[in-house]
Design an enzyme around this catalytic site. Structure first.
Site, mmCIF file in Angstrom:
data_model
loop_
_atom_site.group_PDB
_atom_site.id
_atom_site.type_symbol
_atom_site.label_atom_id
_atom_site.label_comp_id
_atom_site.label_asym_id
_atom_site.label_seq_id
_atom_site.Cartn_x
_atom_site.Cartn_y
_atom_site.Cartn_z
ATOM 1 N N HIS A 40 0.661 -1.193 -0.116
ATOM 2 C CA HIS A 40 0.070 0.140 -0.120
ATOM 3 C C HIS A 40 0.958 1.445 0.061
ATOM 4 C CE1 HIS A 40 -3.972 1.678 0.864
ATOM 5 N NE2 HIS A 40 -3.621 2.614 0.816
ATOM 6 N N GLU A 47 -4.237 -0.289 -5.226
ATOM 7 C CA GLU A 47 -4.380 1.192 -6.321
ATOM 8 C C GLU A 47 -3.306 1.382 -7.614
ATOM 9 O OE1 GLU A 47 -5.642 4.759 -4.375
ATOM 10 O OE2 GLU A 47 -7.402 3.320 -4.149
ATOM 11 N N ASN A 77 -11.425 0.124 -4.948
ATOM 12 C CA ASN A 77 -12.261 0.738 -3.837
ATOM 13 C C ASN A 77 -12.144 1.796 -5.179
ATOM 14 O OD1 ASN A 77 -10.187 -0.919 -2.594
ATOM 15 N ND2 ASN A 77 -8.130 0.888 -3.039
ATOM 16 N N TYR A 122 -14.598 5.912 -4.584
ATOM 17 C CA TYR A 122 -15.124 7.253 -4.129
ATOM 18 C C TYR A 122 -16.110 8.167 -4.450
ATOM 19 C CZ TYR A 122 -11.077 5.338 -0.228
ATOM 20 O OH TYR A 122 -10.967 5.405 0.640
#
Ligand code: PNW
Length: 489
Positions: free
Chosen positions: A130, A175, A318, A320
């Site tokens: 990450h 990501e 992921n 948003y």
């Protein structure tokens, strides 16, 4: 499952659906240079170029989870989550970045954390990488260096061997877009190389191959004895046409989604494999016009297309936000050359409610559209939402965050029940306010508030923590009055 409260809304999640919360090592652990840990690219950036962090903070202490992990676990247990998504610090486990030195304190720390989770029956979902690359490997070029394929594989090998008896769910990369575009093609994330249009594509070549090698290592060597699962988490800013009736905008939004999500999903989750055709074509054309003798994005050869295809048990998403495409052309923010210029579209953020993060606009219906698109584009792949969340400035009565969760969770139920999209689990970003990368502590995504002015870093549950607790307990979107903003009717 239908509740009629003005408008029809599903509230109940299907049997077996699981809930968790996420964090990442560098954002919470602190203890950046103790017990054998060495410097990573975020330590390096925040120490050497502190002006690049909005509030001048860094990850030296962060939430001090290296020492306070039991508090974290107690909070997770209070909310009753099924799983905890966390990441391992590469530089804490392998101080040289390579497998010649394995740091016993690093191994001990994560074992203690996994034991504390087991004690509370919380399943770990563990991300190998990450964003906190050991600086020693960045000094060799980081993800622009093809040798990283071996180094990442070796690091994963150590992690599977040391923790595979306790960890049954793995995420290779968090990501890949943000790693390649923001950190190598721009200066938005460390190491901030800003080799726009070049470094970003060198990175994706290495990263996808490294991901595939780690998948095969797990699949061939560890899965038969450890019986776990392994996937990748891909972030999407979902793009929609500003005017849904405008055919050119509709087509360009699809191009943008292929450049963003498809860049990493197409090679892994489609039958044909490799990068999306439109990416390969656009970049080849632009590269030629720039006077280059070969495209800045190199397509994979047959060996690698096959080697990368199918290397994820689930699609980790992921999500948003949604942005708009207003038309063809070169976006005002596009550098020359660059990924954004390669798309050939103009982007607008003029949509939905805002948050504390400039890039995060609240557009719940975009989430449903993304999920339907993933179902049809990636052959009905089973999906885990591995992050979703909202930023503010740290309110305890965080009605805007609750409203965000309510609206985004509702869209998941809509696509599960109305469109048969296979969404199996959901992860809130994040357990507590933490080091939000270049935004420091100025943008807060936590269910728990963290007071960074107090050396004891006290954590206080926000109203959203109570909301999430009820969600985890009932597997139903809470409808209580106490979660509704008194200022909004
Ligand atoms: C993620 N976007 O980053 C990361 O995985 C987390 O570490 C981070 O704290 C969290 O989301 C909040 O930022 C993202 O532009 C960065 O859509 C950018 C986007 C999404 C997620």
């Amino acid at each position: 499952a239908l509740v009629h409260s003005g408008h029809a809304q599903y509230t109940k999640f299907p049997e077996g659906f699981t809930f968790g919360v996420a964090t990442a090592a560098h954002q919470i652990e602190g203890s950046w240079n103790v017990s054998g840990k060495t410097e990573n690219v975020w330590d390096h950036l925040s120490h050497n170029r502190p002006w690049m962090i909005a509030d001048g903070t860094n990850g030296d202490v962060a939430c001090d989870s290296y020492n306070r992990y039991q508090e974290d676990v107690d909070e997770l247990a209070y909310m009753g989550v099924d799983f905890y998504r966390l990441s391992l610090s590469w530089a804490r486990i392998l101080p040289t970045g390579r497998m010649d030195v394995i740091n016993p304190d690093g191994i001990r720390y994560y074992n203690a954390l996994f034991d504390a989770l087991a004690e509370k029956k919380i399943e770990p979902l563990v991300t190998l990488f990450h964003w906190d690359l050991p600086q020693s490997l960045q000094d060799l070029g980081g993800w622009a260096n093809p040798k990283m394929i071996d180094y990442f594989r070796d690091y994963a090998d150590v992690c599977f061997r040391e923790f595979g008896d306790k960890v049954k769910s793995w995420i290779t990369l968090n990501e890949p877009y943000e790693i390649c575009e923001d950190a190598y093609g721009d200066d938005k994330k460390a190491p901030a190389i800003d080799s726009h249009g070049v470094g970003n594509y060198l990175c994706s070549d290495t990263l996808l191959k490294a991901h595939a090698e780690v998948y095969h290592l797990y699949n061939d060597t560890y899965r038969p004895i450890q019986n776990g699962r392994i996937m990748i988490s891909i972030n999407s800013i979902w793009y929609e046409p500003s005017d849904p009736e405008n055919a050119e905008q509709v087509a360009l939004a699809e191009v943008a989604n292929q450049f963003k999500f498809g860049w990493f999903a197409n090679p892994i989750f489609t039958e044909e494999g490799g990068y999306p055709v439109v990416m390969v074509e656009n970049i080849a054309e632009q590269s030629k016009a720039e006077g280059l003798n070969k495209p800045r994005l190199e397509q994979f050869d047959e060996y690698w297309i096959e080697r990368i295809k199918g290397t994820s048990d689930f699609l980790g998403i992921n999500h948003y936000t949604t942005h708009l495409i207003t038309g063809p052309g070169v976006d005002s923010l596009a550098k020359h050359p660059s990924w954004l210029k390669d798309i050939g579209a103009v982007v607008s953020l003029d949509v939905g409610r805002d948050s504390a993060s400039e890039w995060l606009r609240v557009v719940p219906t975009g989430f449903a559209n993304l999920l339907r698109w993933c179902k049809s584009t990636y052959n009905d792949v089973p999906i885990y939402i591995t992050e979703n969340g909202f930023s503010d400035r740290g309110a305890i009565e965080d009605y805007d965050r609750i409203r965000y969760y309510n609206d985004y969770l509702s869209e998941i139920l809509n696509v599960i029940y109305d469109d048969d999209v296979k969404v199996l689990g959901y992860t809130a970003w994040t357990l507590m306010d933490n080091f939000e990368w270049r935004a420091g502590f100025s943008e807060r995504f936590g269910l728990y508030h963290v007071d960074i002015t107090d050396p004891n870093l006290p954590r206080t549950p926000k109203l959203s923590a109570e909301y999430y607790k009820q969600l985890c307990e009932t597997k139903e979107i809470p409808q209580d009055e106490r979660f509704k903003d008194p200022a909004v009717s």
